[in-house]
Design a protein around this motif. Structure first.
Motif, PDB file in Angstrom:
ATOM      1  N   GLU A 101       0.828  -1.209   0.000  1.00 29.91           N
ATOM      2  CA  GLU A 101       0.000   0.000   0.000  1.00 29.91           C
ATOM      3  C   GLU A 101       0.862   1.259   0.000  1.00 29.91           C
ATOM      4  O   GLU A 101       0.582   2.222  -0.723  1.00 29.91           O
ATOM      5  N   ARG A 102       1.962   1.252   0.782  1.00 31.17           N
ATOM      6  CA  ARG A 102       2.849   2.413   0.819  1.00 31.17           C
ATOM      7  C   ARG A 102       3.529   2.631  -0.529  1.00 31.17           C
ATOM      8  O   ARG A 102       3.641   3.758  -1.012  1.00 31.17           O
ATOM      9  N   VAL A 103       3.996   1.541  -1.146  1.00 28.65           N
ATOM     10  CA  VAL A 103       4.636   1.659  -2.459  1.00 28.65           C
ATOM     11  C   VAL A 103       3.649   2.214  -3.481  1.00 28.65           C
ATOM     12  O   VAL A 103       3.984   3.096  -4.291  1.00 28.65           O
ATOM     13  N   LEU A 104       2.419   1.739  -3.431  1.00 25.76           N
ATOM     14  CA  LEU A 104       1.408   2.185  -4.382  1.00 25.76           C
ATOM     15  C   LEU A 104       0.996   3.638  -4.140  1.00 25.76           C
ATOM     16  O   LEU A 104       0.595   4.332  -5.081  1.00 25.76           O
ATOM     17  N   GLU A 105       1.088   4.112  -2.914  1.00 19.53           N
ATOM     18  CA  GLU A 105       0.826   5.529  -2.649  1.00 19.53           C
ATOM     19  C   GLU A 105       1.851   6.404  -3.368  1.00 19.53           C
ATOM     20  O   GLU A 105       1.504   7.432  -3.967  1.00 19.53           O
ATOM     21  N   HIS A 106       3.121   5.979  -3.320  1.00 23.33           N
ATOM     22  CA  HIS A 106       4.160   6.732  -4.027  1.00 23.33           C
ATOM     23  C   HIS A 106       3.992   6.598  -5.537  1.00 23.33           C
ATOM     24  O   HIS A 106       4.205   7.563  -6.285  1.00 23.33           O
ATOM     25  N   ALA A 137      16.860  11.261  -5.882  1.00 29.05           N
ATOM     26  CA  ALA A 137      17.342  10.001  -5.326  1.00 29.05           C
ATOM     27  C   ALA A 137      17.375  10.063  -3.798  1.00 29.05           C
ATOM     28  O   ALA A 137      17.038   9.090  -3.118  1.00 29.05           O
ATOM     29  N   LYS A 138      17.754  11.227  -3.247  1.00 28.51           N
ATOM     30  CA  LYS A 138      17.788  11.380  -1.787  1.00 28.51           C
ATOM     31  C   LYS A 138      16.385  11.301  -1.200  1.00 28.51           C
ATOM     32  O   LYS A 138      16.173  10.692  -0.142  1.00 28.51           O
ATOM     33  N   ASP A 139      15.414  11.899  -1.876  1.00 28.91           N
ATOM     34  CA  ASP A 139      14.033  11.821  -1.400  1.00 28.91           C
ATOM     35  C   ASP A 139      13.601  10.364  -1.258  1.00 28.91           C
ATOM     36  O   ASP A 139      12.990   9.970  -0.257  1.00 28.91           O
ATOM     37  N   ILE A 140      13.920   9.568  -2.259  1.00 28.90           N
ATOM     38  CA  ILE A 140      13.502   8.166  -2.251  1.00 28.90           C
ATOM     39  C   ILE A 140      14.242   7.397  -1.165  1.00 28.90           C
ATOM     40  O   ILE A 140      13.651   6.566  -0.457  1.00 28.90           O
ATOM     41  N   ALA A 141      15.514   7.700  -0.984  1.00 29.48           N
ATOM     42  CA  ALA A 141      16.296   7.026   0.058  1.00 29.48           C
ATOM     43  C   ALA A 141      15.774   7.348   1.448  1.00 29.48           C
ATOM     44  O   ALA A 141      15.961   6.564   2.388  1.00 29.48           O
ATOM     45  N   ASP A 142      15.096   8.500   1.593  1.00 33.25           N
ATOM     46  CA  ASP A 142      14.594   8.930   2.899  1.00 33.25           C
ATOM     47  C   ASP A 142      13.127   8.575   3.131  1.00 33.25           C
ATOM     48  O   ASP A 142      12.518   9.038   4.107  1.00 33.25           O
ATOM     49  N   LEU A 143      12.548   7.754   2.252  1.00 33.49           N
ATOM     50  CA  LEU A 143      11.128   7.427   2.384  1.00 33.49           C
ATOM     51  C   LEU A 143      10.839   6.445   3.518  1.00 33.49           C
ATOM     52  O   LEU A 143       9.684   6.257   3.903  1.00 33.49           O
ATOM     53  N   TYR A 166      14.872  -2.533  -1.664  1.00 33.62           N
ATOM     54  CA  TYR A 166      14.252  -3.299  -2.756  1.00 33.62           C
ATOM     55  C   TYR A 166      13.109  -2.497  -3.382  1.00 33.62           C
ATOM     56  O   TYR A 166      13.026  -2.365  -4.613  1.00 33.62           O
ATOM     57  N   TRP A 167      12.227  -1.945  -2.532  1.00 30.93           N
ATOM     58  CA  TRP A 167      11.079  -1.208  -3.052  1.00 30.93           C
ATOM     59  C   TRP A 167      11.465   0.208  -3.468  1.00 30.93           C
ATOM     60  O   TRP A 167      10.792   0.824  -4.301  1.00 30.93           O
ATOM     61  N   GLN A 168      12.556   0.730  -2.913  1.00 28.32           N
ATOM     62  CA  GLN A 168      13.060   2.019  -3.380  1.00 28.32           C
ATOM     63  C   GLN A 168      13.416   1.948  -4.865  1.00 28.32           C
ATOM     64  O   GLN A 168      13.184   2.906  -5.619  1.00 28.32           O
ATOM     65  N   GLN A 169      13.981   0.832  -5.290  1.00 28.15           N
ATOM     66  CA  GLN A 169      14.340   0.672  -6.695  1.00 28.15           C
ATOM     67  C   GLN A 169      13.112   0.784  -7.602  1.00 28.15           C
ATOM     68  O   GLN A 169      13.174   1.365  -8.687  1.00 28.15           O
ATOM     69  N   VAL A 170      11.997   0.251  -7.155  1.00 32.48           N
ATOM     70  CA  VAL A 170      10.766   0.316  -7.939  1.00 32.48           C
ATOM     71  C   VAL A 170      10.291   1.763  -8.036  1.00 32.48           C
ATOM     72  O   VAL A 170       9.857   2.225  -9.107  1.00 32.48           O
ATOM     73  N   ILE A 171      10.378   2.497  -6.941  1.00 32.52           N
ATOM     74  CA  ILE A 171       9.963   3.897  -6.953  1.00 32.52           C
ATOM     75  C   ILE A 171      10.894   4.729  -7.843  1.00 32.52           C
ATOM     76  O   ILE A 171      10.449   5.652  -8.535  1.00 32.52           O
TER      77      ILE A 171
END
Length: 340
Positions: free
Chosen positions: A258-263, A276-282, A287-292
Motif C-alpha cells: 500500500e505504501r509503495v502504491l501511494e508513491h 534520489a535522496k528523497d527516495i532514500a529517505d522514504l 528493494y522497493w526504493q528501486q521500484v519507486i
C-alpha cells in the motif's frame, strides 16, 4: 527426473520457446485476425524464480511496466487508470473504458468473490498453513463464463496458479491457456514469480521452483522480424549478461504494498517528484526504493517531457535495472506509453 526443461533465468526459456515456435512450429493459426505460428502443450521450469528479467538489446524489456503490472495484480486491481498509464494499448481490451475483465488477474486472485469475505489467494494460503503436502491450493482465474459472450475482447489467458509446499519451499505451477511468446510471456512470468515470492513470504517459506505451462504457445507473424533479430543477437553475443538479483524483503505484506502504491500514484499523477535522496529517505526497504526510482524515471519521461533522465535518479538504479532502462530509452525521449 524433471518433467519440464529447466533454465537459469527467464531469458533462457524465452529464447528456447522463440526458437521452437519460429522453426519447429506445429501449425499455423489465424485466431481473430492474428496470424501466428503455434506449438501446443509446452512447459519450462525456473529453479530460481527471482531470475525474472532478460537482458537482450533487441527485446528492450520494460521493467517499469513489469513492476507496475505486478503491483497492480498484487493490489487486486482492475482499473485502467493505473495500468493504462504504463501500457495504453491495454485500453483496447476494456468493454467500458474504465476497467479490465479477464486480464485483470489480480482482481480475481486477491479480491473476495461476491458473497465471500476471503480472497481466493488468501484461502489457498490458509490451506497451505494447515495442510502440509496439500495438492489443493489451486487458484483458478479463467472462468467458463468468459466464453458466453463471443465478442468478449478480454478473456483471461491465465487458467490458474497452483501453490505447493514441498520440503519447506513454496513451489508454483502456472497454467496458461495461451501465451504470446514474444509479447506476453516475459511480463507474465515476471508478475507470476513476483506473486509466488510474495506468497512465500506470507507463509514463511523459502522460494521454490516456478513451472510455466502453456496450452497454445505462439508467435504472431507481425512480430516475426523482431523475433529473428532477438535470436540473432542471442546467437552472436559472446556471453549472456548476468546481474545480481535481490530478494523481496521479509517485511513485505499488504501494508508495504500500500505504501509503495501511494508513491506510485503520486508520481503517476505528477503530484510529487522525487530526487534520489528523497527516495532514500522514504523509510522503505531498498528493494522497493528501486521500484519507486523506476516510477520516477517514467514520470520524468511522460510529465516533464524530458530528453534525459536526471543523473542522480539514473545512478540510484541497481546495475541490471539501469542497463534495461538505458537500452529501452536510449535518449529517454517522451513516449505515448511504454507497453509490454
Amino acid at each position: 527426473m524433471l518433467t519440464a526443461p529447466t533454465y537459469r533465468s527467464v531469458e533462457g526459456a524465452y529464447l528456447a520457446l522463440l526458437r521452437l515456435a519460429s522453426t519447429n512450429f506445429e501449425q499455423r493459426i489465424d485466431a481473430r485476425g492474428n496470424a501466428a505460428r503455434e506449438v501446443t502443450g509446452v512447459s519450462f521450469r525456473l529453479l530460481d524464480p527471482r531470475q525474472r528479467l532478460p537482458y537482450l538489446k533487441a527485446r528492450k524489456a520494460n521493467p517499469v511496466f513489469q513492476y507496475a503490472e505486478a503491483l497492480w495484480y498484487l493490489a487486486g486491481r482492475r482499473d485502467l487508470e493505473m495500468i493504462g498509464y504504463y501500457a495504453p494499448s491495454m485500453r483496447a481490451g476494456s468493454a467500458d473504458g474504465v476497467t479490465l475483465g479477464g486480464s485483470a488477474y489480480g482482481h480475481t486472485l486477491f479480491t473476495p468473490a461476491d458473497g465471500d469475505t476471503v480472497a481466493p489467494f488468501d484461502r489457498a494460503l490458509d490451506l497451505l498453513r494447515t495442510g502440509l503436502d496439500s495438492k489443493r491450493a489451486y487458484v483458478p482465474v479463467f472462468s467458463a463464463r468468459e466464453l458466453e459472450d463471443r465478442d468478449n475482447l478480454d478473456v483471461a489467458c491465465l487458467a490458474g496458479l497452483h501453490l505447493m509446499e514441498r520440503g519447506g519451499r513454496l513451489h508454483m505451477v502456472c497454467h496458461m491457456r495461451a501465451n504470446d511468446l514474444d509479447c506476453g510471456l516475459l511480463s507474465d512470468v515476471f508478475s507470476f514469480t513476483m506473486i509466488q515470492e510474495y506468497a512465500s513470504i506470507q507463509l514463511g517459506l523459502e522460494l521454490g521452483p516456478y513451472t510455466h505451462t502453456i496450452g497454445s504457445a505462439h508467435v504472431n507473424d507481425r512480430n516475426a522480424e523482431r523475433v529473428k533479430t532477438v535470436l540473432h543477437e542471442a546467437d552472436v553475443r559472446p556471453n549472456p549478461l548476468s546481474f545480481p538479483v535481490t530478494s523481496m524483503p521479509a517485511s513485505t505484506g499488504p501494508e508495504v504494498l500500500e505504501r509503495v502504491l501511494e508513491h506510485e500514484e503520486a508520481l503517476r499523477t505528477n503530484t510529487e517528484s522525487y530526487s534520489a535522496k528523497d527516495i532514500a529517505d522514504l523509510g522503505i526497504e531498498p528493494y522497493w526504493q528501486q521500484v519507486i526510482v523506476l516510477f520516477e524515471i517514467y514520470r520524468q519521461i511522460v510529465h516533464d517531457q524530458t530528453d534525459a533522465v536526471s543523473p542522480d535518479i539514473l545512478d540510484a538504479l541497481d546495475p541490471g535495472l539501469r542497463w534495461l532502462v538505458e537500452h529501452r530509452w536510449v535518449a529517454c525521449a517522451p513516449t505515448g506509453g511504454v507497453g509490454r
